[in-house]
Every structure is written in C-alpha cells, then in structure tokens.
Design an enzyme around this catalytic site. Structure first.
Site, short mmCIF file in Angstrom:
data_model
loop_
_atom_site.label_atom_id
_atom_site.label_comp_id
_atom_site.label_asym_id
_atom_site.label_seq_id
_atom_site.Cartn_x
_atom_site.Cartn_y
_atom_site.Cartn_z
N TYR A 44 41.84 28.82 35.81
CA TYR A 44 41.81 27.45 36.58
C TYR A 44 42.35 26.38 35.74
O TYR A 44 41.63 26.02 34.99
CB TYR A 44 40.23 27.36 36.91
N HIS A 128 39.86 39.81 35.98
CA HIS A 128 40.32 38.87 36.95
C HIS A 128 41.50 39.30 37.75
O HIS A 128 42.63 39.80 37.11
CB HIS A 128 40.57 37.58 36.36
#
Length: 307
Positions: A44, A128
C-alpha cells in the site's frame, strides 16, 4: 480485535494523493469511533501506509490495538522516477515490488514492516495474495510465519487474498489462525461461502475485507463509474446493486449499511475491515456498523433472488 477494523490502503494514497494530516485524521477518527483493529501492507503506497499508520499509533497504548500486515512483496529501491499509479497508488515510484515468499524474504519483509510501523511485533501477519506463487507461499512462506509466531514476533498468522481457491488451500494444508477474504463474501456475491464453512469447521477466524466490492456498494445509489475489482463496474452489476439498494430503501436502510452488516452475520467472521477515503467516511461507516439493517432484509433479498 474489534469487530470493526480500518483498512489502511488509503493511507498509502490509494487512487489519489493525501497529505500526512489527512491520513492522520483517518486513523484518529477510527480511534474516536472505538476501532482498534488496523490492517496494512508494504504494497500500500510502497510502504507509505505502514509509515503513516505507525506514526498515528505511536502515542497510543500498545496493548489497546491490533495491527495486521502482510508479507510476500519485498520493496527494492529503484531509480528512474515516475509514479506508482499503475498499481493504484499516487506516490513516487521509489521502489519496485518483488515477489518473495521464501523464508528469507518473509523475514526481511516483516523486519522492514516493523521498522516502518515503529513496532517490535505485529498481532497478525498474512501471506499477501499467495495465488501469484502458491507453492512457494504455502511451502516456504507459511512455515516462515510459523517460526516468527513461535519467536513472538507475530501473533496470529494466515493469508489474505481475493482468490477463494488459494485461501481454501491455505486452510486445508497449513492450519492458519486466520484468513482475510477480500471481496468474495459480500452482499453482491458470495463465492467464499464454502471457504467460510471450512474455516468454521477448523477454527480459523475470518477477516472480511472489500465488503463494498471496491466501491460499488459504498453509496446509497449505485451508479456507473463506481469501482468494482479496482476498475469501472460493469453495467449488469450496477443494475443488480441498484435492485438490492431498492429493497434496502423499502425496509428503511441503505445499501452501504447492508454491505457492512452482511459478512458479520457469520459467527466465523471476527472482524469486518473497511477502508475510508477520509475521516468523515470513517465516522459514517462506524455509525452504519452500529445500526445494522432489520433482519427482514435478508429474507426479502433471498425471496427476490438477490442473495
């Protein structure tokens, strides 16, 4: 872990730039609303989300909040300038993402995350998007997380993805503590139903993320131009969301309220994790979470073939 969590992709300038003060206001609003669960990742904003979250939590009592972050993408410095908008983040392209689910890669990733967060441990660590390298993620990455859990550097471990198939493999083959299901158990679509059943049967907690399907369910009146799967929503899905919104309105509630409440109806769901563009949206989401729709809504949507 609070039942409502803050997803922190926006702290990494998802879709648009935000100054440090705007990002801090998002976290402050979440705290004021009683939210103590915060989810972030190196992905992010090339680490910006983790840095901003760490700064915003630095003066909070450590025992009073839960932080989850993720492993699988190492950030390597690059020259050349440009921005990261191709990956959805309005930040300078100072680093590139390198897939690495190896033991060394997982440990390096978490070490860097702890430095950016300013923490000595995280409460949840997730593989992830393991679907991109599933064998490496499950055979090397998960055992590496288990080692870190044994060392006390992380608490619960698992995986986060929008790919139901790979999450089912993680549950069946790795015995995780938790999985984060992104956009696959929502008011609009429920392909993760069997996954949730498997989690309930094996004692795996579920974190429900992406409950707005990237934005399509986030407004009272769905419209063209809203996001679905990080792109423009197809007309057929806008129409379906509009029909659901109409039923919500007839029963005195709204589409976003129903979208927030829907996954939390499952006892296996430990937390619903919501992103927010600004502090006002955090407060709106918290208010909707605190006032769920009437139970009659679910039966009515089912009767109309919308659920």
């Amino acid at each position: 872990m609070t039942a409502l969590g803050l997803g922190c992709a926006q702290l990494g300038n998802l879709w648009r730039e935000r100054c440090d003060a705007e990002a801090r206001a998002i976290v402050d609003a979440a705290w004021e609303c009683g939210i103590r669960t915060f989810d972030t990742a190196p992905h992010y904003g090339l680490g910006l989300s983790e840095r901003r979250l760490g700064a915003a939590l630095a003066d909070r009592p450590r025992a009073e909040f839960t932080v989850s972050t993720k492993v699988g993408r190492l950030l390597e410095p690059v020259d050349g300038g440009g921005d990261d908008l191709a990956d959805g983040f309005a930040v300078p392209r100072t680093h590139r993402r390198v897939w690495d689910f190896s033991r060394d890669g997982v440990r390096r990733s978490l070490e860097a995350s702890l430095e950016r967060l300013g923490l000595d441990r995280v409460d949840v660590a997730l593989l992830h998007d393991p679907e991109f390298q599933p064998d490496s993620a499950l055979r090397q990455g998960f055992p590496a997380l288990a080692e870190l859990r044994a060392e006390g550097v992380v608490g619960a471990i698992g995986a986060g993805s929008k790919d139901v198939t790979v999450l089912a493999r993680v549950v069946a083959e790795c015995a995780p503590d938790a999985v984060m299901v992104a956009g696959r158990y929502t008011l609009l679509e429920q392909p993760a139903r069997d996954l949730l059943s498997a989690c309930a049967a094996t004692g795996v907690s579920v974190l429900a993320a992406g409950v707005f399907n990237s934005g399509l369910l986030a407004e009272d009146v769905p419209r063209a131009g809203l996001h679905y799967e990080y792109g423009d929503a197809p007309a057929a899905l806008v129409a379906r969301a509009s029909r659901i919104a109409s039923v919500c309105g007839s029963l005195g509630t709204t589409l976003p309220a129903a979208a927030i409440a829907f996954p939390g109806r499952e006892s296996v769901v430990s937390a619903v994790v919501l992103g927010a563009d600004d502090a006002g949206q955090v407060r709106r989401n918290a208010a909707l979470f605190a006032a769920p729709p009437p139970d009659a809504l679910w039966a009515e949507l089912g009767a109309r073939g919308l659920l």
